[in-house]
Design a protein around this motif. Structure first.
Motif, PDB file in Angstrom:
ATOM      1  N   ALA A  11      55.742 -22.090 -30.362  1.00  0.00           N
ATOM      2  CA  ALA A  11      55.141 -23.354 -30.791  1.00  0.00           C
ATOM      3  C   ALA A  11      53.639 -23.203 -31.003  1.00  0.00           C
ATOM      4  CB  ALA A  11      55.435 -24.440 -29.750  1.00  0.00           C
ATOM      5  N   CYS A  12      52.984 -22.449 -30.107  1.00  0.00           N
ATOM      6  CA  CYS A  12      51.545 -22.239 -30.265  1.00  0.00           C
ATOM      7  C   CYS A  12      51.242 -21.388 -31.494  1.00  0.00           C
ATOM      8  CB  CYS A  12      50.970 -21.591 -29.009  1.00  0.00           C
ATOM      9  SG  CYS A  12      51.007 -22.663 -27.551  1.00  0.00           S
ATOM     10  N   LEU A  13      52.015 -20.334 -31.689  1.00  0.00           N
ATOM     11  CA  LEU A  13      51.798 -19.480 -32.847  1.00  0.00           C
ATOM     12  C   LEU A  13      52.043 -20.227 -34.152  1.00  0.00           C
ATOM     13  CD1 LEU A  13      53.406 -16.119 -31.646  1.00  0.00           C
ATOM     14  CD2 LEU A  13      50.973 -16.592 -31.989  1.00  0.00           C
ATOM     15  N   ALA A  14      53.028 -21.137 -34.121  1.00  0.00           N
ATOM     16  CA  ALA A  14      53.317 -21.899 -35.333  1.00  0.00           C
ATOM     17  C   ALA A  14      52.156 -22.797 -35.735  1.00  0.00           C
ATOM     18  CB  ALA A  14      54.585 -22.733 -35.122  1.00  0.00           C
ATOM     19  N   VAL A  15      51.298 -23.110 -34.808  1.00  0.00           N
ATOM     20  CA  VAL A  15      50.135 -23.940 -35.116  1.00  0.00           C
ATOM     21  C   VAL A  15      48.888 -23.095 -35.307  1.00  0.00           C
ATOM     22  CG1 VAL A  15      48.671 -25.810 -34.273  1.00  0.00           C
ATOM     23  CG2 VAL A  15      51.130 -25.899 -33.893  1.00  0.00           C
ATOM     24  N   VAL A  16      48.703 -22.094 -34.418  1.00  0.00           N
ATOM     25  CA  VAL A  16      47.456 -21.319 -34.420  1.00  0.00           C
ATOM     26  C   VAL A  16      47.365 -20.415 -35.644  1.00  0.00           C
ATOM     27  CG1 VAL A  16      46.144 -19.557 -33.189  1.00  0.00           C
ATOM     28  CG2 VAL A  16      47.224 -21.429 -31.924  1.00  0.00           C
ATOM     29  N   VAL A  17      48.437 -19.714 -35.997  1.00  0.00           N
ATOM     30  CA  VAL A  17      48.385 -18.758 -37.105  1.00  0.00           C
ATOM     31  C   VAL A  17      48.094 -19.445 -38.434  1.00  0.00           C
ATOM     32  CG1 VAL A  17      49.722 -17.067 -38.411  1.00  0.00           C
ATOM     33  CG2 VAL A  17      49.815 -17.073 -35.908  1.00  0.00           C
ATOM     34  N   PRO A  18      48.811 -20.496 -38.799  1.00  0.00           N
ATOM     35  CA  PRO A  18      48.466 -21.135 -40.085  1.00  0.00           C
ATOM     36  C   PRO A  18      47.043 -21.687 -40.111  1.00  0.00           C
ATOM     37  CG  PRO A  18      50.651 -21.796 -39.380  1.00  0.00           C
ATOM     38  CD  PRO A  18      50.045 -21.072 -38.236  1.00  0.00           C
ATOM     39  N   VAL A  19      46.606 -22.259 -39.007  1.00  0.00           N
ATOM     40  CA  VAL A  19      45.241 -22.794 -38.982  1.00  0.00           C
ATOM     41  C   VAL A  19      44.222 -21.664 -39.099  1.00  0.00           C
ATOM     42  CG1 VAL A  19      43.568 -24.044 -37.583  1.00  0.00           C
ATOM     43  CG2 VAL A  19      45.919 -24.848 -37.700  1.00  0.00           C
ATOM     44  N   SER A  20      44.484 -20.525 -38.428  1.00  0.00           N
ATOM     45  CA  SER A  20      43.568 -19.378 -38.535  1.00  0.00           C
ATOM     46  C   SER A  20      43.522 -18.837 -39.957  1.00  0.00           C
ATOM     47  CB  SER A  20      44.004 -18.280 -37.557  1.00  0.00           C
ATOM     48  OG  SER A  20      43.964 -18.746 -36.217  1.00  0.00           O
ATOM     49  N   VAL A  21      44.681 -18.749 -40.600  1.00  0.00           N
ATOM     50  CA  VAL A  21      44.716 -18.300 -41.996  1.00  0.00           C
ATOM     51  C   VAL A  21      43.914 -19.242 -42.871  1.00  0.00           C
ATOM     52  CG1 VAL A  21      46.232 -17.932 -43.982  1.00  0.00           C
ATOM     53  CG2 VAL A  21      46.898 -17.081 -41.720  1.00  0.00           C
ATOM     54  N   LEU A  22      44.067 -20.524 -42.647  1.00  0.00           N
ATOM     55  CA  LEU A  22      43.345 -21.498 -43.455  1.00  0.00           C
ATOM     56  C   LEU A  22      41.840 -21.390 -43.242  1.00  0.00           C
ATOM     57  CD1 LEU A  22      43.583 -23.896 -45.402  1.00  0.00           C
ATOM     58  CD2 LEU A  22      43.768 -25.404 -43.400  1.00  0.00           C
ATOM     59  N   LEU A  23      41.432 -21.161 -41.989  1.00  0.00           N
ATOM     60  CA  LEU A  23      39.999 -21.033 -41.710  1.00  0.00           C
ATOM     61  C   LEU A  23      39.409 -19.772 -42.351  1.00  0.00           C
ATOM     62  CD1 LEU A  23      39.831 -22.103 -37.948  1.00  0.00           C
ATOM     63  CD2 LEU A  23      39.012 -23.388 -39.925  1.00  0.00           C
ATOM     64  N   VAL A  24      40.145 -18.665 -42.288  1.00  0.00           N
ATOM     65  CA  VAL A  24      39.620 -17.403 -42.831  1.00  0.00           C
ATOM     66  C   VAL A  24      39.569 -17.454 -44.347  1.00  0.00           C
ATOM     67  CG1 VAL A  24      40.061 -14.930 -43.049  1.00  0.00           C
ATOM     68  CG2 VAL A  24      40.299 -16.064 -40.824  1.00  0.00           C
ATOM     69  N   TRP A  25      40.623 -17.930 -44.974  1.00  0.00           N
ATOM     70  CA  TRP A  25      40.685 -17.904 -46.434  1.00  0.00           C
ATOM     71  C   TRP A  25      39.766 -18.944 -47.078  1.00  0.00           C
ATOM     72  CZ3 TRP A  25      44.105 -14.444 -44.842  1.00  0.00           C
ATOM     73  CH2 TRP A  25      44.528 -13.476 -45.756  1.00  0.00           C
ATOM     74  N   THR A  26      39.394 -19.977 -46.327  1.00  0.00           N
ATOM     75  CA  THR A  26      38.476 -20.982 -46.879  1.00  0.00           C
ATOM     76  C   THR A  26      37.034 -20.732 -46.504  1.00  0.00           C
ATOM     77  OG1 THR A  26      38.886 -22.408 -44.969  1.00  0.00           O
ATOM     78  CG2 THR A  26      40.262 -22.764 -46.928  1.00  0.00           C
ATOM     79  N   ASP A  27      36.784 -19.679 -45.733  1.00  0.00           N
ATOM     80  CA  ASP A  27      35.412 -19.358 -45.327  1.00  0.00           C
ATOM     81  C   ASP A  27      34.736 -18.584 -46.459  1.00  0.00           C
ATOM     82  OD1 ASP A  27      33.060 -18.944 -44.042  1.00  0.00           O
ATOM     83  OD2 ASP A  27      33.893 -17.667 -42.433  1.00  0.00           O
TER      84      ASP A  27
END
Length: 655
Positions: free
Chosen positions: A84-100
């Protein structure tokens, strides 16, 4: 051609006559009689399932699968939590990196940044590099996470266990100068409320309660009944007061006073004696600890006083209640005077010991109290004299018993307050005693005491009519008082219809005794008052009514005429116990007021003291009352020790 019926082979017949049960075969039970050839009842056809239907919808199947997975234990819970944590943390991390916009441009660098963000968020290290380095960093992070989680769990479990122990009330109270209350009864709310009021103008106080109940329930009841305790801190402990081990938890040896509440059932007065014995065992025989206790059955009174020791004051509830009822039956409104003197909301008794009073007569000392009333003298050896002679001179160490609003109002002045002699009324003409005709509705264990008190103080020719059920009243007799018994239930209207209320000087309404598993005694009392009030409206008669109640809240809903009086014995006893616990020197004063043959408080017309229709100062009223007072003193020895007991003191009364 008819077909030939071939009998079944022996093996087949045997198989038809047996049935499987467990691992063996047992013979079938054959029906006998007409039921042998009865056709079996056809069963309804089962509903056909559709293709792909396995007993529920997709949502139900998914929920069932998830519940089954969670049932595997802690590992499944940890796994689902991680997913459950990975399902939230990984997509949010991808979004933060790719939009930086300042982030790396290469895909591998972005993936490393995503891993670093995920690892830091979930405390997994987030190291990048060779796979071995990443695996070791994750291992160290998991070890650190396990250590921190275990440490937090141990600390949480320790704090929880400590809180549970505190809620159970098994820890020891480390206080001094506090008040200890032992037991739980109807007086608890009154005693705690008065202690809170007593500590309102003093330093912060502590009240420790020990009873054989759940601490959470006791605290909840006290908070609901008492409310805000202000400067007083309540400490609740659970345990039997008769157990010395449990009694030591409230530290009675370092307390200022101990209050032992009476039991609701007179048959449990033996527990009061055991509690007093346990208290002496914990405190020690050499410690003179002020103790206030109360019993309902006079058979345990002497034993309780012996168990309590010289510093104990033991009250008898039934005797005090009977005396108050008799006094209020003749002077309705007297219960309000007693409540005013016993609670901390009005005036109270105080003992004043001032060197300036030494050498003065009682009259001079009383005149030096401008805003308080002097009613007695306490000698240095503890001997009390109420209504002493005006010429009695105070010696060194003697104290003055006064009634004042608070302790600041007890200070004597060096010069006597002036009074107006023209406002003092002349001596009233002597009044011949008039025979009384009283009515008592109901019967309980205090009724016989009431009859005895009425017989001792009633004018010659007085009569008492008792209306109660025969099984409750039995026989009643009083010396010097004509007692008539009449069978009837006071809660029934037809019983009161046969009474001529206009011929009675007063009515006493009693409720039944409180018994476990039965209704509130005040319920029958309220029903009796309803019929009595209706009878008064029908006949137009107005007769003074004094009612005994157990709960003060029922007094507010009682259907009575204006001027009626109530004696809530439980509340008055609680007030009395609190007053003595806070000032043990007043024990002799209250025992004198509530003892058989002791000094009484009476209501007299104001015209007997001052001239009506003109303004009179308090000093003038006090001077007039001093002139009307009799000079026969009433002495009372201190309770306990080598002095004689209160019950054996002289019987001359100053009324």
């Amino acid at each position: 051609m008819r077909g030939k019926i071939t009998p079944p082979p022996p093996g087949a017949r045997h198989a038809a006559d047996v049935r499987k049960e467990g691992d063996g075969a047992v013979p079938r039970q054959r029906a006998t009689g007409p039921q042998r050839y009865r056709r079996p009842t056809p069963r309804p056809p089962a509903p056909r399932r559709r293709a792909g239907d396995r007993g529920g919808g997709v949502e139900a199947r998914v929920r069932y699968w998830f519940d089954t997975t969670l049932a595997h234990g802690t590992s499944a819970l940890v796994g689902w939590l991680a997913l459950a944590c990975l399902a939230v943390v990984v997509p949010v991390s991808v979004l933060l990196v790719w939009t930086d916009q300042r982030g790396p441009m290469a895909t591998e660098s972005k993936i490393a940044a995503v891993w670093r963000s995920t690892g830091q968020t979930m405390r997994l290290g987030g190291e990048v590099g060779p796979p071995l380095r990443v695996a070791l960093s994750v291992l160290l992070a998991l070890v650190a996470l396990f250590y921190v989680s275990t440490l937090v769990s141990l600390i949480t479990a320790g704090i929880t266990d400590r809180l549970i122990a505190l809620r159970r009330g098994h820890s020891t109270v480390l206080e001094s100068g506090h008040t200890v209350i032992l037991g739980w009864s109807e007086q608890m709310q009154t005693v705690v409320s008065e202690l809170v009021a007593a500590n309102a103008g003093r330093r912060p106080g502590v009240v420790a309660v020990l009873a054989d109940r759940d601490p959470a329930e006791m605290e909840e009841d006290l908070r609901a009944d008492v409310g805000d305790t202000g400067r007083t801190r309540l400490i609740i402990r659970s345990g039997r007061p008769t157990d010395p081990t449990a009694l030591a938890r409230v530290s009675p040896a370092t307390a200022d006073s101990v209050v032992v509440l009476p039991r609701d059932d007179p048959a449990e007065d033996a527990e009061i004696v055991k509690t007093l014995l346990s208290l002496r065992a914990v405190v020690g025989e050499d410690r003179d600890l002020p103790v206030v206790a109360a019993v309902r059955d006079d058979r345990y009174l002497a034993a309780a006083r012996l168990a309590g020791g010289p510093g104990a004051t033991v009250l008898e509830i039934d005797d005090v209640s009977a005396r108050l009822l008799v006094q209020c039956a003749r002077r309705p409104g007297l219960s309000l005077v007693h409540q005013e003197l016993l609670d901390y909301a009005g005036d109270e008794f105080y003992t004043v010991r001032d060197p300036a009073l030494t050498g003065r007569t009682f009259r001079e000392a009383a005149a030096a109290c401008p805003v308080s009333s002097a009613v007695g003298v306490v000698r240095a050896d503890g001997v009390l004299t109420l209504c002493p002679p005006a010429a009695l001179r105070l010696a060194d160490g003697d104290g003055l018993v006064v009634i004042a609003r608070d302790r600041d109002a007890t200070r004597p002045e060096p010069v006597a307050a002036p009074y107006d002699p023209t406002a003092v009324a002349g001596a009233p003409p002597p009044r011949a005693p008039v025979p009384e005709r009283l009515l008592m509705l109901g019967w309980n264990r205090r009724a016989r005491r009431i009859v005895d008190r009425l017989a001792r103080s009633a004018p010659p020719g007085s009569s008492l009519e008792v209306v109660a059920e025969r099984r409750a009243a039995g026989r009643a007799a009083g010396d010097g008082l004509t007692v008539t018994l009449r069978q009837g239930d006071p809660t029934r209207r037809e019983t009161l219809e046969g009474l001529d209320l206009a011929t009675y000087h007063g009515v006493i309404v009693l409720g039944p005794d409180r018994r476990p598993g039965q209704d509130d005694p005040d319920d029958r009392t309220l029903v009796t008052l309803l019929h009595l009030r209706a009878r008064e409206r029908e006949t137009g008669a107005r007769v003074p009514v004094v009612t005994e109640m157990t709960d003060d809240r029922n007094r507010l809903i009682a259907p009575v005429a204006p001027g009626a009086d109530f004696v809530v014995s439980g509340k008055l006893i609680g007030l009395l116990m609190t007053q003595i616990s806070q000032n043990p020197r007043l024990a002799c004063v209250f025992e004198e007021l509530f003892a058989p043959g002791g000094t009484t408080i009476q209501l007299r017309p104001a015209g007997d003291f001052v001239r009506t229709g003109q303004v009179a100062s308090f000093a003038t009223v006090a001077e007039a009352a001093s002139r009307r007072a009799r000079t026969t003193p009433r002495t009372r020895r201190p309770v306990g020790g080598s002095a004689r007991s209160a019950s054996s003191a002289g019987r001359s009364a100053c009324r």
